[in-house]
Design an enzyme around this catalytic site. Structure first.
Site, PDB file in Angstrom:
ATOM      1  N   ALA A  53     164.481  80.952 -10.049  1.00  0.00           N
ATOM      2  CA  ALA A  53     163.031  80.856 -10.178  1.00  0.00           C
ATOM      3  C   ALA A  53     162.659  79.581 -10.910  1.00  0.00           C
ATOM      4  O   ALA A  53     163.376  79.129 -11.811  1.00  0.00           O
ATOM      5  CB  ALA A  53     162.480  82.072 -10.935  1.00  0.00           C
ATOM      6  N   ASP A  54     161.545  79.010 -10.506  1.00  0.00           N
ATOM      7  CA  ASP A  54     161.018  77.846 -11.214  1.00  0.00           C
ATOM      8  C   ASP A  54     159.514  77.801 -11.016  1.00  0.00           C
ATOM      9  O   ASP A  54     158.970  78.451 -10.117  1.00  0.00           O
ATOM     10  CB  ASP A  54     161.658  76.550 -10.743  1.00  0.00           C
ATOM     11  CG  ASP A  54     161.597  75.477 -11.816  1.00  0.00           C
ATOM     12  OD1 ASP A  54     160.573  74.782 -11.886  1.00  0.00           O
ATOM     13  OD2 ASP A  54     162.549  75.347 -12.607  1.00  0.00           O
ATOM     14  N   GLN A  55     158.859  77.030 -11.865  1.00  0.00           N
ATOM     15  CA  GLN A  55     157.406  76.952 -11.817  1.00  0.00           C
ATOM     16  C   GLN A  55     156.956  75.520 -12.071  1.00  0.00           C
ATOM     17  O   GLN A  55     157.521  74.822 -12.922  1.00  0.00           O
ATOM     18  CB  GLN A  55     156.794  77.877 -12.871  1.00  0.00           C
ATOM     19  CG  GLN A  55     155.277  77.992 -12.829  1.00  0.00           C
ATOM     20  CD  GLN A  55     154.773  78.931 -13.900  1.00  0.00           C
ATOM     21  OE1 GLN A  55     154.908  78.646 -15.091  1.00  0.00           O
ATOM     22  NE2 GLN A  55     154.194  80.053 -13.507  1.00  0.00           N
TER      23      GLN A  55
END
Length: 213
Positions: free
Chosen positions: A89-91
């Site tokens: 996951a990344d943002q």
């Protein structure tokens, strides 16, 4: 004598190998733990800034970059965890085309909040699932936040109240804390804002046959 009932998490998870979260984020761990799924965590050994630099040079959008980083994290950890489904996951935080990173100091947080004040920005949360080094699916969820107009005194007061937490989150705020006072409107799912869009992730796991519910 009756046999003990299976624990809720064991009943939910159908895979023979553990689910792995490729993240050391306490927030992402808490979000996933709240679903009652059994999982382990592992640190993804990737050079995020190098990946970002190459992607931006190729013209990647903030949305595409979030998914790309999630894919690289999931792929890196899954190579070391045979048979396991691995969540990466990344943002990214984007003000139009400008990308923001975690501020490294109070001064940097002040600059970021001043730039966001009175404007609407986007948080793009990318998620990828990998097995044995191969991506099996990915997804993107976005939220849009409008920050109140803030003068220098208001920003300084916020920074005093928030303390060191301003250097732990992109944009210099945490919506689940005193950072809530900075905003006029929030459009989007709360888990997406925190960096792990739970509902699309659970749907993807169901599609893969990994969940009993």
């Amino acid at each position: 004598m009756n046999a003990p009932s299976p624990s809720p998490d064991a009943a939910l998870w159908r895979e023979p190998a553990p689910l792995v979260l490729a993240s050391t984020s306490a927030t992402r761990r808490a979000l996933l733990a709240a679903t009652a799924l059994p999982f382990e965590t592992a640190r993804p050994e990737v050079d995020e800034r190098a990946i970002e630099a190459r992607a931006l040079a190729d013209g990647a959008s903030p949305e595409a970059l979030a998914v790309l980083l999630a894919r690289e994290k999931a792929r890196a950890v899954s190579r070391t965890r045979p048979r396991s489904l691995v969540i990466g996951a990344d943002q990214t935080l984007a003000l139009e085309r400008r990308l923001f990173h975690k501020p490294t100091s109070r001064e940097a947080a002040n600059e970021q909040i001043a730039a966001l004040a009175g404007r609407r920005h986007a948080l793009h949360s990318g998620v990828a699932l990998a097995r044995d080094g191969e991506i099996v699916c990915d997804l993107l969820a976005s939220a849009h936040l409008t920050m109140r107009p803030l003068d220098e005194a208001a920003i300084a007061l916020y920074l005093d109240l928030a303390g060191d937490v301003v250097t732990t989150s992109v944009g210099g705020y945490q919506l689940e804390g005193v950072g809530a006072h900075l905003f006029e409107t929030v459009e989007g799912d709360h888990a997406t804002i925190l960096g792990l869009p739970i509902f699309p992730l659970l749907a993807a796991l169901r599609d893969l046959g990994a969940l009993a519910l």
